[in-house]
Design a protein around this motif. Structure first.
Motif, mmCIF file in Angstrom:
data_model
loop_
_atom_site.group_PDB
_atom_site.id
_atom_site.type_symbol
_atom_site.label_atom_id
_atom_site.label_comp_id
_atom_site.label_asym_id
_atom_site.label_seq_id
_atom_site.Cartn_x
_atom_site.Cartn_y
_atom_site.Cartn_z
ATOM 1 N N LEU A 9 0.858 -1.178 0.000
ATOM 2 C CA LEU A 9 0.000 0.000 0.000
ATOM 3 C C LEU A 9 0.899 1.235 0.000
ATOM 4 O O LEU A 9 1.924 1.254 0.698
ATOM 5 N N PRO A 10 0.587 2.256 -0.758
ATOM 6 C CA PRO A 10 1.408 3.474 -0.735
ATOM 7 C C PRO A 10 1.576 3.996 0.691
ATOM 8 O O PRO A 10 0.631 3.952 1.490
ATOM 9 N N GLN A 47 -9.332 -0.370 4.426
ATOM 10 C CA GLN A 47 -9.131 -1.769 4.827
ATOM 11 C C GLN A 47 -9.705 -2.765 3.818
ATOM 12 O O GLN A 47 -9.194 -3.877 3.688
ATOM 13 N N ARG A 48 -10.762 -2.373 3.118
ATOM 14 C CA ARG A 48 -11.392 -3.326 2.216
ATOM 15 C C ARG A 48 -10.674 -3.424 0.873
ATOM 16 O O ARG A 48 -10.987 -4.312 0.072
ATOM 17 N N TRP A 53 -3.703 -5.783 2.733
ATOM 18 C CA TRP A 53 -2.807 -6.704 3.459
ATOM 19 C C TRP A 53 -1.543 -5.956 3.882
ATOM 20 O O TRP A 53 -0.918 -6.294 4.895
ATOM 21 N N GLY A 54 -1.186 -4.950 3.116
ATOM 22 C CA GLY A 54 0.027 -4.186 3.405
ATOM 23 C C GLY A 54 -0.063 -3.318 4.642
ATOM 24 O O GLY A 54 0.933 -2.697 5.036
ATOM 25 N N VAL A 56 -0.829 -4.597 7.604
ATOM 26 C CA VAL A 56 -0.625 -5.441 8.779
ATOM 27 C C VAL A 56 0.707 -5.157 9.463
ATOM 28 O O VAL A 56 0.770 -4.866 10.671
ATOM 29 N N LEU A 57 1.803 -5.224 8.717
ATOM 30 C CA LEU A 57 3.124 -5.059 9.334
ATOM 31 C C LEU A 57 3.330 -3.663 9.920
ATOM 32 O O LEU A 57 3.741 -3.534 11.076
ATOM 33 N N PRO A 58 3.057 -2.586 9.162
ATOM 34 C CA PRO A 58 3.253 -1.263 9.772
ATOM 35 C C PRO A 58 2.340 -1.013 10.973
ATOM 36 O O PRO A 58 2.746 -0.370 11.942
ATOM 37 N N PHE A 59 1.132 -1.533 10.940
ATOM 38 C CA PHE A 59 0.221 -1.340 12.073
ATOM 39 C C PHE A 59 0.737 -2.071 13.310
ATOM 40 O O PHE A 59 0.780 -1.517 14.404
ATOM 41 N N LEU A 60 1.115 -3.359 13.151
ATOM 42 C CA LEU A 60 1.569 -4.140 14.306
ATOM 43 C C LEU A 60 2.893 -3.624 14.857
ATOM 44 O O LEU A 60 3.205 -3.835 16.032
#
Length: 1058
Positions: A9-10, A47-48, A53-54, A56-60
């Motif tokens: 995701l950008p 989110q939709r 999917w991109g 997930v990592l930056p959020f966590l």
């Protein structure tokens, strides 16, 4: 961490999503609900997106817990909802990444809400990968735990994960084969899971972390339904070991952190495991009874002494209730058993010598009864007594159903012991229930006014509901105690009335009366010396006739049913019991119980707060005791003359009561009293009509009240027994009918009926569009019309009333008028008074009336339905319309073919159009009409030409609407009705239907759906293979699933029979 396989995701979008989360969910933000919704919607849109999917990592990896939560939430939702779009070859990489992310989240101390989301995501991924052939994640649970172990995940989190796995798999919406594979994977892991839980429980307190034990027990609860009985049994002593006091003297002290979750787990084992519903009495019930024998009494005594139910005591009460639900049958079998309990594995010293089983059972009953009897008022001082009530119902049922042929006795003794045990059992059971009855009488006593004034409204409502629940329990006690229970209440009342001082309240006496009222439905309608005492001068005669509203109201409820409550069904009344008593002659010096009750009720009529209850009680008494009261009609005349101070609403019920008594007189003797009570009502109705111009609101309210009064009188005049006259040729019945018809021809009665009809006509002309007047007229029409066998002096003919219904419907079409028309049309063609083999044909006069009414109703209704959206927005009218028209099909079928052709065709086209409505009841009523109409037309030789014309003009369109309905136009809940209509068409028009189905299904303009040509061909073959309803249903259901894209879905199969 390898994540190149994930969509990207950008960075600007990632930053914007983080900003949205922090704006929407930061505690310091004070947003309006509209702003909150706007931010949530924008976040949802990000989110939709497929590349979300991109996130997930930056959020966590973000420091803000709110953002971390959305990282876990995003991967969970993506796996659950967007899996089909995920690259199949990247599934293994996603699995490894998710496990690593979860391990990192645990080691970094992220909160349990986030961890739960990640655990759910792992389980969701397993449900995508494991149940396939070959499995893409074989042995997924063991491998996940192995990965966690390698990462050093603490035991607490492993237990949390296992609990979530069991919960998610159990609730998953999977097709049966996939669900079975997932459940099998859990079954294979049972040894590993049970070993882990046992190790945790056995670990000394000082060596385990504070959260290990609660997590392990939560895990055990979640796996309870999965574990076989053999794996559950060893947990019983382990759990009991957590419920042993840390110190036994001078008073036991318990570790709440161990006791409470262990008790919760035992309760789950008793209610939701392989050992539930009475299983495992040796391995579960008896160890628990031994534990209760050693430790239970001290906990209960401490509660009673302190007057406070602490957490340990509350948990013990819940445990007792769960054990009662589980082992009620065991308790019933062994309540008097002399057999000694055999040693069982227990983590505490067992008594020596071992006690008899009956001692343990009676100790359990004593403990539970102590919670039922907790001091204070339910809802204000304690909450536990209500929890125990359900057991006493189960225990009474068990006492009645228990099999004494075998039990815990030695071999060879069972048969001999059975008779002795049954002989010994009932005295003990009666002693227990006698104590229960005494306790519950005390628990339903209202507090004195000084205390009650401090209670909030919801507290009063809660106590009132508790009294109703106690009433249900008392019914079960009555089945054990029978007359002894009524004897107890009578003696209690006599003692309290004798000892009562002038300044004393009536709360205790009211409580006893409430208990007598509560058991009414169980008391047989037969002479009872106890009830004679209650309704005699010693009890009813000594109750107050002024003031003290509550005890008087309860006494009135005892005599006649209270008004219905929205909470629960009302308790019964003893109104019908008085029929068992001898009839009292007028002027007798000793009043009968019935006349005592009448006198008491009438004394309450002038009291504004009790008038409603008194009027209801009088109505019930008079309705049930018409014959006994008929000799006292003069006294009721005096009652009628003295009704001046009673509100009109209650006066209507009093008049209904008087009418009930009048009905028991010979028809000619009914005339003067009926005139006396009805003429003033009709006069007031005319008065209302005349004053409508000056005082419209007051006049309308007065009219409604008079209509309701006429309805009550008409109901009172109706016999209470079911109408069996249509099947009775006896000379007595025929003579009674002739006598009634002669009385109906009396000029006074004819004039009275004409006045009533004239007043009704004036009301319809003036107020037919008013909802309250419509409802009142509807009730009156239903009560003042009757089949010939039930006719009364006031019964009106259906024809003139149908004319008024047509007038009202033309002014404003409503479901009320159409429903009335349906009732009255049936009255036009009543069943014969003499039994016949065939239904009698309606008279020519009735057919003419029916035809005229049908034309008016069709023209009125179809013109309304022709307005855009009218049928969809008025489902009640549509349903009532087709219900009315279907009544014509059943009773006046020939009149349809006397209609003008354009009106007949418009009706059928309207019904066809209704098959596409989305409101189920509208659609099903149209289906019912069309099915009935086609069947009646096709099976009557007189309609041979009409049958062919119906097929030629409308058959294709009916079939098209049905098939479009299957394909997706109609709601699936209406499928059974459409299938029935399809079966009717196929049965009555087999050749034509096969041609129609082929043309419609394979036409280019068929409703867009997912049915392939092969599916359509299969549908036709299935339906016409045997033309049975079963095959038609199977074919239509399968075609519906295919056409709507539901074939192979759990939802589709689960709802196929809706």
């Amino acid at each position: 961490m390898a994540s190149a396989f994930l969509p990207v995701l950008p960075q600007g979008d990632v930053d914007r999503a983080i900003q949205l989360i922090q704006q929407a969910y930061a505690p310091e933000q004070r947003l309006s609900s509209d702003d909150q919704r706007r931010l949530q919607q924008e976040l949802f849109e990000i989110q939709r997106r497929p590349e979300a999917w991109g996130l997930v990592l930056p959020f966590l990896g973000h420091p803000d817990p709110n953002v971390q939560f959305f990282g876990a939430h995003t991967i969970q939702v993506k796996i659950a909802r967007d899996w089909d779009a995920f690259p199949e070859d990247a599934a293994t990489q996603l699995r490894d990444m998710l496990l690593e992310l979860t391990g990192r989240a645990i080691s970094s101390g992220q909160n349990k809400v986030i961890l739960r989301k990640l655990f759910v995501a792992i389980t969701s991924l397993a449900m995508k990968l494991h149940p396939s052939s070959p499995s893409r994640w074989p042995d997924w649970l063991r491998s996940t735990l192995s990965a966690f172990s390698t990462m050093g995940v603490p035991r607490e989190h492993i237990m949390d994960f296992l609990a979530i796995v069991a919960e998610e798999v159990e609730s998953a919406d999977l097709l049966p084969p996939r669900k079975a594979q997932m459940k099998q994977s859990l079954a294979e892991a049972v040894p590993m899971v049970t070993q882990a839980i046992h190790e945790c429980i056995a670990t000394p307190v000082v060596q385990r972390s504070p959260h290990d034990l609660p997590s392990a027990l939560k895990c055990l609860q979640a796996w309870m339904a999965i574990l076989p009985a053999n794996d559950l049994t060893p947990f019983v002593p382990s759990l009991l070991s957590l419920m042993i006091p840390t110190a036994e003297s001078p008073s036991p002290e318990y570790d709440e952190q161990s006791f409470l979750p262990a008790s919760d787990t035992v309760q789950e084992l008793l209610t939701a495991s392989a050992l539930a519903e009475g299983a495992g009495t040796k391995t579960v019930t008896e160890p628990l009874l031994l534990w209760l024998d050693r430790y239970g009494s001290a906990i209960v005594q401490a509660t009673v002494s302190s007057g406070f139910v602490d957490d340990i005591s509350h948990s013990l009460c819940k445990l007792l209730v769960a054990l009662g639900d589980h082992s009620a049958m065991y308790f019933a079998k062994n309540i008097a058993s002399p057999v000694l309990v055999k040693p069982v594995p227990c983590p505490f010293p067992l008594p020596t010598p071992p006690p008899p089983v009956s001692h343990l059972v009676q100790n359990f009953l004593k403990l539970l009864l102590q919670y039922t009897a907790l001091p204070g008022y339910y809802g204000a001082d304690e909450e536990e007594s209500e929890m125990t009530l359900s057991f006493w119902y189960l225990f009474q049922e068990a006492l009645w159903n228990v099999d004494y042929g075998f039990d815990v006795g030695e071999e060879g003794e069972a048969g001999n012991e059975a008779e002795e045990r049954e002989r010994d059992m009932m005295p003990v059971a009666k002693a227990v229930y006698s104590e229960l009855v005494s306790v519950l009488r005390r628990k339903v006593v209202w507090p004195p006014r000084s205390v009650l004034s401090g209670w909030a409204r919801d507290q009063r409502d809660k106590f009132q509901a508790f009294r109703r629940d106690v009433g249900d329990t008392l019914i079960n006690a009555y089945y054990v105690l029978r007359d002894d229970m009524l004897s107890f209440y009578v003696n209690d009342l006599l003692q309290r009335l004798s000892a009562r001082q002038a300044q004393d309240g009536w709360e205790e006496i009211e409580a006893t009366l409430h208990c007598v009222m509560a058991v009414q439905e169980a008391v047989p309608v037969e002479d009872s010396p106890h009830l004679r005492q209650i309704f005699g001068p010693d009890i009813l005669g000594r109750l107050p006739k002024t003031g003290d509203e509550r005890v008087r109201r309860t006494a009135l409820h005892l005599i006649g049913k209270p008004p219905p409550s929205h909470h629960t069904r009302p308790p019964g009344s003893y109104a019908s019991w008085f029929t068992t008593q001898p009839t009292q002659a007028p002027g007798s010096p000793t009043p009968s119980p019935l006349m005592n009750a009448i006198t008491y009720v009438v004394s309450a009529l002038p009291d504004p707060t009790l008038c409603l209850f008194a009027a209801n009680a009088l109505r019930d008494l008079c309705d049930a005791n018409r014959t006994a009261l008929a000799p006292h009609i003069g006294a009721f005349g005096e009652l009628h003359a003295g009704l001046t101070g009673i509100p009109d609403t209650e006066k209507a019920k009093v008049l209904q009561s008087i009418a009930s008594v009048i009905q028991a007189l010979p028809p000619t003797e009914e005339i003067p009293p009926i005139e006396a009570i009805v003429s003033p009502v009709v006069a007031k109705l005319f008065e209302a009509l005349q004053s409508a111009g000056q005082l419209p609101e007051e006049a309308r309210a007065m009219a409604v009240q008079q209509l309701e009064t006429l309805t009550g009188v008409a109901r009172g005049l109706t016999r209470v027994t079911d109408s069996l006259l249509a099947q009775d040729e006896s000379p007595e019945v025929q003579a009674a009918l002739k006598e009634m018809n002669r009385a109906r021809e009396d000029p006074r009665v004819v004039k009275l009926r004409e006045a009533i009809l004239s007043a009704i006509r004036g009301t319809v002309e003036l107020w037919s569009t008013d909802a309250s007047v419509c409802d009142a007229l509807s009730d009156l029409f239903k009560s003042i019309t009757a089949l010939p066998s039930d006719v009364t002096l006031l019964s009106l003919p259906a024809g003139p009333l149908l004319e008024l219904v047509c007038l009202a419907a033309q002014r404003q079409l409503t479901a009320v008028w159409l429903s009335l028309a349906q009732v009255l049309v049936i009255q036009l063609n009543p069943p014969s008074l003499l039994p016949t083999t065939f239904k009698s044909e309606p008279s020519a006069e009735a057919s003419e009336v029916a035809l005229n009414v049908l034309q008016v109703l069709l023209q009125t209704s179809l013109s309304v339905f022709a307005q855009p959206g009218a049928m969809a927005s008025n489902p009640d009218i549509v349903q009532a319309f087709f219900g009315c028209i279907d009544a014509y099909v059943q009773h006046f079928m020939p009149v349809f073919y006397r209609l003008p052709p354009e009106l007949f065709n418009a009706l059928i086209q309207c019904a066809i159009g209704a098959l596409s409505l989305q409101e189920r009841y509208s659609l099903t009523s149209a289906c019912t009409f069309l099915s009935s109409f086609v069947n009646r037309t096709a099976t009557n030789d007189d309609f041979a030409a009409a049958k062919a014309a119906l097929a030629q003009t409308h058959g294709f369109q009916i079939m098209r609407a049905v098939l479009f309905g299957f394909a997706g136009v109609a709601p699936r809940s209406a499928m059974p009705n459409l299938i029935e209509l399809l079966s009717t068409m196929i049965t009555r028009y087999p050749a034509e239907s096969k041609q129609w189905m082929s043309e419609i299904l394979f036409a280019e303009d068929f409703y867009p759906c997912r049915a392939t040509p092969e599916a359509k061909t299969k549908f036709i073959k299935t339906v016409f293979g045997s033309r049975s309803l079963k095959r038609t249903r199977e074919g239509a259901q399968q075609f519906t699933l295919v056409a709507r894209g539901l074939e192979g879905s759990a939802f589709g199969y689960a709802t196929v029979s809706m």
